[in-house]
Motif scaffolding. Sequence first.
Motif, short mmCIF file in Angstrom:
data_model
loop_
_atom_site.label_atom_id
_atom_site.label_comp_id
_atom_site.label_asym_id
_atom_site.label_seq_id
_atom_site.Cartn_x
_atom_site.Cartn_y
_atom_site.Cartn_z
N GLY A 191 -19.02 14.00 4.72
CA GLY A 191 -19.69 12.80 5.71
C GLY A 191 -20.88 12.53 4.47
O GLY A 191 -21.65 11.24 4.70
N THR A 192 -21.26 12.93 3.68
CA THR A 192 -22.40 12.64 2.18
C THR A 192 -21.34 11.99 1.08
O THR A 192 -21.67 11.16 0.40
CB THR A 192 -22.98 13.54 2.05
OG1 THR A 192 -23.63 14.61 2.56
CG2 THR A 192 -24.08 13.34 1.24
N ILE A 193 -20.25 12.17 0.50
CA ILE A 193 -19.75 12.17 -0.69
C ILE A 193 -19.14 11.36 -0.22
O ILE A 193 -18.66 10.22 -0.84
CB ILE A 193 -18.48 13.08 -1.10
CG1 ILE A 193 -19.88 14.67 -1.98
CG2 ILE A 193 -17.68 13.23 -1.72
CD1 ILE A 193 -18.48 15.67 -1.97
N GLY A 194 -18.15 10.98 1.05
CA GLY A 194 -17.82 10.00 1.21
C GLY A 194 -18.21 8.13 1.44
O GLY A 194 -17.64 7.79 0.28
N PRO A 195 -19.67 8.28 2.00
CA PRO A 195 -20.10 6.68 1.09
C PRO A 195 -20.95 6.70 -0.28
O PRO A 195 -20.40 5.56 -0.23
CB PRO A 195 -21.63 6.97 2.60
CG PRO A 195 -21.20 8.74 3.38
CD PRO A 195 -19.80 9.24 2.67
N ILE A 196 -20.54 7.91 -0.81
CA ILE A 196 -21.10 7.53 -2.39
C ILE A 196 -19.86 7.11 -2.91
O ILE A 196 -19.52 5.82 -3.78
CB ILE A 196 -21.61 8.94 -2.57
CG1 ILE A 196 -22.75 9.62 -2.21
CG2 ILE A 196 -21.81 8.63 -4.40
CD1 ILE A 196 -23.50 11.05 -2.49
N LEU A 197 -19.00 7.32 -2.37
CA LEU A 197 -17.06 6.97 -3.27
C LEU A 197 -16.58 5.74 -2.92
O LEU A 197 -16.42 4.35 -3.54
CB LEU A 197 -16.80 8.07 -2.91
CG LEU A 197 -15.86 9.53 -4.03
CD1 LEU A 197 -15.39 9.82 -3.29
CD2 LEU A 197 -15.95 8.48 -4.69
N LEU A 198 -17.93 5.28 -1.63
CA LEU A 198 -18.04 4.28 -1.07
C LEU A 198 -17.75 3.17 -1.45
O LEU A 198 -18.26 1.98 -1.88
CB LEU A 198 -17.56 3.72 0.50
CG LEU A 198 -17.74 2.89 1.47
CD1 LEU A 198 -15.71 2.32 1.21
CD2 LEU A 198 -17.71 3.01 2.92
N VAL A 199 -19.10 3.06 -2.11
CA VAL A 199 -20.37 2.13 -2.60
C VAL A 199 -19.71 2.11 -3.80
O VAL A 199 -19.68 0.94 -4.93
CB VAL A 199 -21.12 2.80 -2.84
CG1 VAL A 199 -22.87 2.00 -3.74
CG2 VAL A 199 -22.20 2.21 -0.98
N ILE A 200 -19.54 3.25 -5.28
CA ILE A 200 -18.61 3.06 -5.77
C ILE A 200 -17.47 1.91 -6.23
O ILE A 200 -17.93 1.41 -6.98
CB ILE A 200 -19.08 4.37 -6.94
CG1 ILE A 200 -19.92 5.21 -6.94
CG2 ILE A 200 -18.11 4.05 -7.93
CD1 ILE A 200 -19.96 6.91 -7.10
N GLY A 201 -17.14 1.88 -5.36
CA GLY A 201 -15.46 2.00 -5.11
C GLY A 201 -16.27 0.02 -5.11
O GLY A 201 -15.95 -0.53 -5.53
N LEU A 202 -16.63 -0.35 -4.18
CA LEU A 202 -17.54 -2.11 -3.88
C LEU A 202 -17.87 -2.29 -4.98
O LEU A 202 -18.23 -3.28 -5.65
CB LEU A 202 -18.46 -1.40 -2.69
CG LEU A 202 -17.54 -1.06 -1.51
CD1 LEU A 202 -18.83 -1.49 -0.37
CD2 LEU A 202 -16.59 -2.53 -0.95
N VAL A 203 -18.86 -1.28 -5.58
CA VAL A 203 -19.38 -1.85 -6.65
C VAL A 203 -18.76 -2.08 -8.46
O VAL A 203 -18.63 -3.41 -8.57
CB VAL A 203 -20.60 -0.77 -6.97
CG1 VAL A 203 -20.95 -1.48 -9.17
CG2 VAL A 203 -21.88 -0.91 -6.54
N LEU A 204 -17.58 -1.56 -8.32
CA LEU A 204 -16.27 -1.81 -9.23
C LEU A 204 -15.54 -3.25 -8.66
O LEU A 204 -15.76 -3.83 -9.57
CB LEU A 204 -15.22 -0.32 -8.95
CG LEU A 204 -15.78 0.56 -9.80
CD1 LEU A 204 -14.65 2.10 -9.89
CD2 LEU A 204 -16.23 0.56 -10.76
N ILE A 205 -15.78 -2.81 -7.31
CA ILE A 205 -14.79 -4.67 -7.21
C ILE A 205 -15.77 -5.32 -7.31
O ILE A 205 -15.06 -6.69 -8.07
CB ILE A 205 -14.78 -4.26 -5.72
CG1 ILE A 205 -13.26 -3.59 -5.43
CG2 ILE A 205 -13.97 -5.84 -4.94
CD1 ILE A 205 -13.14 -2.99 -3.94
N VAL A 206 -16.79 -5.51 -7.02
CA VAL A 206 -17.97 -6.59 -7.49
C VAL A 206 -17.65 -7.08 -8.92
O VAL A 206 -17.68 -7.77 -9.36
CB VAL A 206 -19.32 -6.54 -6.47
CG1 VAL A 206 -20.07 -7.20 -7.66
CG2 VAL A 206 -19.38 -6.55 -5.15
N VAL A 207 -18.07 -6.09 -9.51
CA VAL A 207 -18.37 -6.09 -11.03
C VAL A 207 -16.41 -6.24 -11.42
O VAL A 207 -17.01 -7.86 -12.18
CB VAL A 207 -18.12 -4.66 -11.58
CG1 VAL A 207 -18.16 -4.77 -12.86
CG2 VAL A 207 -19.50 -4.01 -11.43
#
Length: 66
Positions: free
Chosen positions: A41-57
């Motif tokens: 429940g902690t690691i999942g949102p971190i990966l989700l945010v990293i994925g969204l940052v990569l998409i935006v980049v």
Amino acid sequence: MKRSWPFVVPGVILGLVGLVWTLQGLNVLRGSAMSGSSLWGTIGPILLVIGLVLIVVGVVRSRRAR
């Protein structure tokens, strides 16, 4: 779009994995050893945010290339 795929593809994959891990950690998706575990429940949102940052980049790089 040619220059953005190295960011967008991993971003989508990380985002999806992060979403699944978050849902498992919150015990929404059951049937796994990860279900109900606060670690996922902690690691999942971190990966989700990293994925969204990569998409935006990737999208920003694509627009700048035009």
